[in-house]
Scaffold this motif. Structure first.
Motif, PDB file in Angstrom:
ATOM      1  N   ASP A  17      -2.424 -37.007  14.250  1.00 27.63           N
ATOM      2  CA  ASP A  17      -2.278 -38.246  15.019  1.00 27.63           C
ATOM      3  C   ASP A  17      -3.604 -39.018  15.078  1.00 27.63           C
ATOM      4  N   LYS A  18      -4.699 -38.308  15.285  1.00 29.23           N
ATOM      5  CA  LYS A  18      -6.016 -38.963  15.321  1.00 29.23           C
ATOM      6  C   LYS A  18      -6.370 -39.538  13.955  1.00 29.23           C
ATOM      7  N   MET A  19      -6.022 -38.834  12.896  1.00 31.88           N
ATOM      8  CA  MET A  19      -6.273 -39.352  11.542  1.00 31.88           C
ATOM      9  C   MET A  19      -5.471 -40.625  11.293  1.00 31.88           C
ATOM     10  N   MET A  20      -4.223 -40.626  11.736  1.00 30.37           N
ATOM     11  CA  MET A  20      -3.377 -41.813  11.570  1.00 30.37           C
ATOM     12  C   MET A  20      -3.992 -43.006  12.304  1.00 30.37           C
ATOM     13  N   GLU A  21      -4.391 -42.783  13.535  1.00 32.61           N
ATOM     14  CA  GLU A  21      -5.003 -43.842  14.340  1.00 32.61           C
ATOM     15  C   GLU A  21      -6.312 -44.310  13.712  1.00 32.61           C
ATOM     16  N   ALA A  22      -7.139 -43.367  13.292  1.00 33.04           N
ATOM     17  CA  ALA A  22      -8.437 -43.692  12.693  1.00 33.04           C
ATOM     18  C   ALA A  22      -8.262 -44.451  11.378  1.00 33.04           C
ATOM     19  N   GLY A  23      -7.326 -44.015  10.559  1.00 31.48           N
ATOM     20  CA  GLY A  23      -7.095 -44.685   9.277  1.00 31.48           C
ATOM     21  C   GLY A  23      -6.720 -46.147   9.464  1.00 31.48           C
ATOM     22  N   ARG A  24      -5.838 -46.396  10.400  1.00 31.38           N
ATOM     23  CA  ARG A  24      -5.422 -47.781  10.693  1.00 31.38           C
ATOM     24  C   ARG A  24      -6.616 -48.612  11.156  1.00 31.38           C
ATOM     25  N   LEU A  25      -7.454 -48.025  12.029  1.00 33.74           N
ATOM     26  CA  LEU A  25      -8.628 -48.756  12.526  1.00 33.74           C
ATOM     27  C   LEU A  25      -9.649 -49.010  11.417  1.00 33.74           C
ATOM     28  N   CYS A  26      -9.802 -48.078  10.499  1.00 36.48           N
ATOM     29  CA  CYS A  26     -10.711 -48.291   9.361  1.00 36.48           C
ATOM     30  C   CYS A  26     -10.262 -49.493   8.527  1.00 36.48           C
ATOM     31  N   CYS A  84      -1.419 -47.784  -2.772  1.00 29.30           N
ATOM     32  CA  CYS A  84      -2.235 -46.610  -2.480  1.00 29.30           C
ATOM     33  C   CYS A  84      -3.684 -46.952  -2.806  1.00 29.30           C
ATOM     34  N   ILE A  85      -4.553 -46.870  -1.798  1.00 26.80           N
ATOM     35  CA  ILE A  85      -5.968 -47.196  -2.038  1.00 26.80           C
ATOM     36  C   ILE A  85      -6.772 -45.971  -2.464  1.00 26.80           C
ATOM     37  N   GLY A  86      -6.140 -44.784  -2.428  1.00 27.50           N
ATOM     38  CA  GLY A  86      -6.850 -43.612  -2.917  1.00 27.50           C
ATOM     39  C   GLY A  86      -6.374 -42.311  -2.305  1.00 27.50           C
ATOM     40  N   ASP A  87      -7.101 -41.276  -2.713  1.00 23.58           N
ATOM     41  CA  ASP A  87      -6.781 -39.916  -2.311  1.00 23.58           C
ATOM     42  C   ASP A  87      -7.973 -39.275  -1.616  1.00 23.58           C
ATOM     43  N   VAL A  88      -7.685 -38.480  -0.605  1.00 24.51           N
ATOM     44  CA  VAL A  88      -8.687 -37.739   0.151  1.00 24.51           C
ATOM     45  C   VAL A  88      -8.354 -36.257   0.005  1.00 24.51           C
ATOM     46  N   VAL A  89      -9.378 -35.451  -0.292  1.00 25.68           N
ATOM     47  CA  VAL A  89      -9.202 -34.005  -0.385  1.00 25.68           C
ATOM     48  C   VAL A  89     -10.175 -33.370   0.606  1.00 25.68           C
ATOM     49  N   ILE A  90      -9.639 -32.593   1.545  1.00 31.33           N
ATOM     50  CA  ILE A  90     -10.453 -31.981   2.604  1.00 31.33           C
ATOM     51  C   ILE A  90     -10.333 -30.465   2.530  1.00 31.33           C
ATOM     52  N   CYS A  91     -11.463 -29.787   2.709  1.00 31.61           N
ATOM     53  CA  CYS A  91     -11.489 -28.328   2.780  1.00 31.61           C
ATOM     54  C   CYS A  91     -11.628 -27.913   4.250  1.00 31.61           C
ATOM     55  N   PRO A  92     -10.534 -27.491   4.886  1.00 25.55           N
ATOM     56  CA  PRO A  92     -10.593 -27.122   6.300  1.00 25.55           C
ATOM     57  C   PRO A  92     -11.582 -25.988   6.600  1.00 25.55           C
ATOM     58  N   GLU A  93     -11.712 -25.020   5.695  1.00 23.54           N
ATOM     59  CA  GLU A  93     -12.650 -23.920   5.931  1.00 23.54           C
ATOM     60  C   GLU A  93     -14.079 -24.430   6.028  1.00 23.54           C
ATOM     61  N   GLY A 103     -22.032 -28.022  16.311  1.00 25.11           N
ATOM     62  CA  GLY A 103     -21.755 -27.813  17.728  1.00 25.11           C
ATOM     63  C   GLY A 103     -20.648 -28.687  18.287  1.00 25.11           C
ATOM     64  N   HIS A 104     -19.675 -29.027  17.466  1.00 29.48           N
ATOM     65  CA  HIS A 104     -18.517 -29.744  18.004  1.00 29.48           C
ATOM     66  C   HIS A 104     -17.223 -29.093  17.505  1.00 29.48           C
ATOM     67  N   SER A 105     -16.106 -29.619  17.934  1.00 26.69           N
ATOM     68  CA  SER A 105     -14.827 -28.976  17.645  1.00 26.69           C
ATOM     69  C   SER A 105     -14.434 -29.131  16.178  1.00 26.69           C
ATOM     70  N   PRO A 106     -13.657 -28.156  15.680  1.00 31.77           N
ATOM     71  CA  PRO A 106     -13.129 -28.275  14.314  1.00 31.77           C
ATOM     72  C   PRO A 106     -12.262 -29.527  14.149  1.00 31.77           C
ATOM     73  N   GLU A 107     -11.537 -29.884  15.205  1.00 32.41           N
ATOM     74  CA  GLU A 107     -10.688 -31.074  15.155  1.00 32.41           C
ATOM     75  C   GLU A 107     -11.528 -32.328  14.944  1.00 32.41           C
ATOM     76  N   ARG A 108     -12.643 -32.429  15.663  1.00 32.86           N
ATOM     77  CA  ARG A 108     -13.523 -33.584  15.507  1.00 32.86           C
ATOM     78  C   ARG A 108     -14.061 -33.651  14.079  1.00 32.86           C
ATOM     79  N   GLU A 109     -14.434 -32.507  13.525  1.00 30.12           N
ATOM     80  CA  GLU A 109     -14.984 -32.483  12.170  1.00 30.12           C
ATOM     81  C   GLU A 109     -13.941 -32.923  11.146  1.00 30.12           C
ATOM     82  N   LEU A 110     -12.718 -32.451  11.283  1.00 36.06           N
ATOM     83  CA  LEU A 110     -11.660 -32.845  10.352  1.00 36.06           C
ATOM     84  C   LEU A 110     -11.403 -34.353  10.409  1.00 36.06           C
ATOM     85  N   VAL A 111     -11.336 -34.889  11.615  1.00 35.35           N
ATOM     86  CA  VAL A 111     -11.100 -36.329  11.763  1.00 35.35           C
ATOM     87  C   VAL A 111     -12.292 -37.113  11.208  1.00 35.35           C
TER      88      VAL A 111
END
Length: 150
Positions: A17-26, A84-93, A103-111
């Motif tokens: 949900d945060k990614m969706m919101e952030a993507g729209r704002l970007c 489609c403006i492109g592709d994003v590949v993320i490594c959660p590990e 020193g912040h949450s994994p969720e913050r880092e992913l977003v």
């Protein structure tokens, strides 16, 4: 805006949900209409992102996120239909390791990694100090707007 997420290794709904919101704002930050914009997001393991980094960037190591823009110039984006403006590949590990380091949450880092990649798709880079400062300012603005500050 439509974000197509891979189902494998996908984070929880709150992060999505945060990614969706952030993507729209970007997209809005760049003065574009988010409605026809599509972005693909894939989550991969360390081995796969290492191989992609080596193959596409010539860098033989694990990374956190890779961006594959479809347009060199946003003025070339078609005005009709979905695009489609492109592709994003993320490594959660890798994101988890970095979150711990920073020193912040994994969720913050992913977003954050997603926001960072969105600005790459929108034509930004961080090769020069001035460009890096501009990109970081935009990233922090979006993170602040969605309530995920440092």
């Amino acid at each position: 805006m439509n974000i197509i997420f891979s189902e494998e290794r996908m984070p929880g709904q709150a992060v999505v949900d945060k990614m969706m919101e952030a993507g729209r704002l970007c997209i809005l930050e760049e003065g574009l209409n988010p409605d026809p914009i599509v972005v693909s997001v894939t989550f991969v393991d360390e081995e796969e992102i290492h191989e992609l980094n080596k193959q596409y960037r010539g860098v033989d190591r694990i990374t956190d996120v890779l961006s594959f823009p479809q347009f060199d110039d946003l003025d070339n984006i078609p005005e009709e239909g979905e695009v489609c403006i492109g592709d994003v590949v993320i490594c959660p590990e890798q994101a988890l390791l970095q979150a711990d380091d920073f020193g912040h949450s994994p969720e913050r880092e992913l977003v954050y990694l997603f926001v960072h990649s969105m600005f790459h798709l929108l034509g930004y880079d961080h090769m020069e100090d001035e460009d890096k400062a501009e990109m970081r300012e935009k990233e922090e603005l979006i993170m602040s707007k969605i309530g995920v500050e440092r």
